[in-house]
Structure formats: C-alpha cells, structure tokens
Design a protein around this motif. Sequence first.
Motif, PDB file in Angstrom:
ATOM      1  N   PHE A   1       0.839  -1.203   0.000  1.00  0.00           N
ATOM      2  CA  PHE A   1       0.000   0.000   0.000  1.00  0.00           C
ATOM      3  C   PHE A   1       0.878   1.258   0.000  1.00  0.00           C
ATOM      4  O   PHE A   1       0.608   2.220  -0.725  1.00  0.00           O
ATOM      5  N   TYR A   2       1.910   1.236   0.845  1.00  0.00           N
ATOM      6  CA  TYR A   2       2.805   2.393   0.942  1.00  0.00           C
ATOM      7  C   TYR A   2       3.486   2.680  -0.393  1.00  0.00           C
ATOM      8  O   TYR A   2       3.561   3.833  -0.836  1.00  0.00           O
TER       9      TYR A   2
ATOM     10  N   ASP B   1       2.487   1.877  -3.386  1.00  0.00           N
ATOM     11  CA  ASP B   1       1.520   2.347  -4.381  1.00  0.00           C
ATOM     12  C   ASP B   1       1.217   3.827  -4.168  1.00  0.00           C
ATOM     13  O   ASP B   1       1.221   4.620  -5.124  1.00  0.00           O
ATOM     14  N   THR B   2       0.975   4.222  -2.919  1.00  0.00           N
ATOM     15  CA  THR B   2       0.654   5.615  -2.629  1.00  0.00           C
ATOM     16  C   THR B   2       1.836   6.533  -2.876  1.00  0.00           C
ATOM     17  O   THR B   2       1.698   7.599  -3.489  1.00  0.00           O
ATOM     18  N   SER B   3       3.015   6.145  -2.405  1.00  0.00           N
ATOM     19  CA  SER B   3       4.190   7.005  -2.575  1.00  0.00           C
ATOM     20  C   SER B   3       4.560   7.140  -4.039  1.00  0.00           C
ATOM     21  O   SER B   3       4.998   8.209  -4.478  1.00  0.00           O
TER      22      SER B   3
ATOM     23  N   LYS C   1       1.961   9.729  -5.380  1.00  0.00           N
ATOM     24  CA  LYS C   1       1.944  11.066  -4.795  1.00  0.00           C
ATOM     25  C   LYS C   1       3.307  11.757  -4.843  1.00  0.00           C
ATOM     26  O   LYS C   1       3.397  12.953  -5.091  1.00  0.00           O
TER      27      LYS C   1
ATOM     28  N   TYR D   1       0.818   6.997   7.249  1.00  0.00           N
ATOM     29  CA  TYR D   1       0.759   6.529   5.857  1.00  0.00           C
ATOM     30  C   TYR D   1      -0.506   5.724   5.624  1.00  0.00           C
ATOM     31  O   TYR D   1      -1.035   5.066   6.517  1.00  0.00           O
ATOM     32  N   TRP D   2      -0.949   5.769   4.383  1.00  0.00           N
ATOM     33  CA  TRP D   2      -2.145   5.049   3.980  1.00  0.00           C
ATOM     34  C   TRP D   2      -1.944   4.530   2.566  1.00  0.00           C
ATOM     35  O   TRP D   2      -1.172   5.097   1.774  1.00  0.00           O
ATOM     36  N   GLY D   3      -2.650   3.465   2.221  1.00  0.00           N
ATOM     37  CA  GLY D   3      -2.634   2.985   0.845  1.00  0.00           C
ATOM     38  C   GLY D   3      -3.658   1.892   0.644  1.00  0.00           C
ATOM     39  O   GLY D   3      -4.209   1.329   1.600  1.00  0.00           O
ATOM     40  N   CYS D   4      -3.950   1.591  -0.613  1.00  0.00           N
ATOM     41  CA  CYS D   4      -4.905   0.523  -0.937  1.00  0.00           C
ATOM     42  C   CYS D   4      -4.539  -0.066  -2.288  1.00  0.00           C
ATOM     43  O   CYS D   4      -3.866   0.569  -3.109  1.00  0.00           O
TER      44      CYS D   4
ATOM     45  N   HIS E   1     -10.941   5.505   2.018  1.00  0.00           N
ATOM     46  CA  HIS E   1      -9.858   6.329   2.559  1.00  0.00           C
ATOM     47  C   HIS E   1     -10.314   7.088   3.798  1.00  0.00           C
ATOM     48  O   HIS E   1      -9.622   7.117   4.826  1.00  0.00           O
TER      49      HIS E   1
END
Length: 375
Positions: A227-228, A230-232, A235, A285-288, A296
């Motif tokens: 998840f981390y 993918d989000t990083s 973004k 941190y968040w992710g999916c 979210h």
Amino acid sequence: MLKVERLDKISDISASDWNQCVGADEPFGRHQFLSALEDSQCVQPKTGWMPQHLVLYDEDKIKACCPLYLKSHSYGEYVFDWSWAEAYERAGGRYYPKLQCAIPFTPVTGQRLMSCPDATAKHTETLLKAMIERAKELQISSLHITFAQKNEWDLIQDHGLLPRTGHQYHWNNQGYVDFDAFLAHLSSRKRKSIRKERKAVLEAGIEFQILNGNTLEAQHWDAFYQFYMDTSGRKWGHPYLNRDFFTLLGERLGKSTILILALKDNRIVAGALNLKGSETLYGRYWGCLEDYKFLHFETCYYQAIEYAITHGLKRVEAGAQGQHKIQRGYLPVETYSAHWVADPGFKTALVDFLDHDRKVNELEMQELSKFSPYK
C-alpha cells in the motif's frame, strides 16, 4: 561544565540516555524511531540525510539533545524551501548542503530542542547556539528547525532565527463517550454525510482489524508495504522508506504502532499506519490496492477517531495538507518553523517573504475556519 557532543549516528548513544529527553507524547523523537530510520538505511549520507545529532551534557549528565541532519536536498521535510534554494543559487549562492533539525519524513509537531525534565533555559539556549555554531563551522547557507512547539518557536526567534508558520488539520476529543457523541456535535448536514460515507463502506463488505505490539506480523507489514509503495509512487514519485524500516519499527516501537487494516472477504485491501503517544494518535501513511468509495476516509479518519475515543486520547493528527479533512471534524491548527540564514542579503529578502507568508497563512486559516462542521 556544559559540553556538547556531536553524534554521527544515533546508535552512538543508548536509547535510555536519549529518550530521557523525549516527551511521552512524542514517539517520533524516540531513539527507537530514529534508529529504525538509520539502521534500515533510509536515513544516511547516500539518501541525502547525514546525521549530526547534538547532545548537551552538564557535569556529564545529559540535559538536552536534538535530531540534526546535514542535507543535500529538501525532500522529506514538508516545510517547502525549494523556491529559496532556486532563488539563492540563481543569485550565485550555494544553498545545499544545509542543516535540518527535524524528524525525517515526518510532518509532526514536537519538541526539537529536546530536554530532560530538570533541564533549564540555559541548557536549551546552549544547545540552540551549538546548532548555529555547527552551521557556521560547516560554512553552509542555513539551518532549519521545522515543526517545533510554540514555546520553542518563541525562544528560537530571540536568537535571530526567522519565524515561519503553516497549518495542518487535527481532531480534538471533547470528552466524547463514543463516535455518535462526536457526531452529535456536528451540524445536521455534516452528520448525515459522515453516516452515509460509513454506511457505504460497511455495505461494501469491508471489515477492520486494528493491530499493534505482538499482533503485528511479517504478513501484515508485507501487505502494508504494498500500500505504501503504491501511494508514494502516485503522490511523491519515489518512496522514502524501505521494507526493512517497517520491520524495525514493529520490533522497536510496536506498542506505539497502530496499524489499521481494511479487509474484504478476508483479503487485506487497504491500511493506515499510525503512531500513538500518551495523548495523541498520529496518522502517517495510507494505501490501498482495491478502490472502494469512501474507504480512505473511513480507514484514515473515522477509524482513527474511534480509536482515540476508545483509548481516551486527546487528539488525532492526520498529517499534512487536505482541506477535505475539515468536513470530517479535523480543524486547521498552526504549525511553526524557524530558519537561520548566513548571508545577510538573503536573510533580508526572506524577512519580507516570510512576513507576507505568515499573513497569507493567517487569512487562509480564518477562511478555513468558516467551514467548520461543528455546531
């Protein structure tokens, strides 16, 4: 009688010695968090973060310390000075390297001039002067102290550092007994909107699991790391943290680590990583990997609020940026940083810029407060 020692790595001091200067509500300043960053090689000279930590002794007893880094860029700071670097270098100066007093990759307010309970103002001032002297010794452009506490910020300005403000969004617990009690303090329209969002997640068949301490296992970190990443990647363009860091975090700071996982048909589909202090839950941190409407908001904001209420925490800090947090109960709160600049001409230019910047921040916070969801 007073002596300042410089550490090239946080492991040069014991966790017990360092942590006696760290407040109970500040997990990020603890030796365990900083050492996880360094031992995983996320923080090292090759990544542009060279440790220069300072420790102040009085008669061989530790009285104060600070996390300090020599930096070759401005990534991972969240108090942006890219335009400063560009302007200074266009004028013929050399902006990097610079000194940064901060927690790497962590836009969380905390004590930067960390001190023991029996430390005096003299100890704090001596540590600050030592930071400035280190910048002069290295003949670098600047020293930056970011996300400082308000009382520190006031003191720092007395020593010639330039003040800067920003804002984040925090949720405050008004002694709510449960989530419905929190909702009762909102306007009818906002209350209905939040209930609608939570219902949509529930009807999608999403369940939640909250893990910390010994319940955190490698499989959970494997899932969250996806998840981390993918989000990083979406973004920021590149991740600051590697997989080893999360293992070390769980091992060294597991009791303060709160991992909220979202499951669909027993599959982990999303997650949010939080750290807990004595009074505050800090969202990081968040992710999916699967997209569900309002997931979210539920994972990062509503689950965090429920956790804070259940465990008697006073606030939730949801990280940097995001005006959408306001309608979900997170209101704007001022943040503080201070900056020492070697070049007198550049300092004069920054004084004008920062004066305008603070006025803009004040006006923006005033406007944002008009959108408060509370009655």
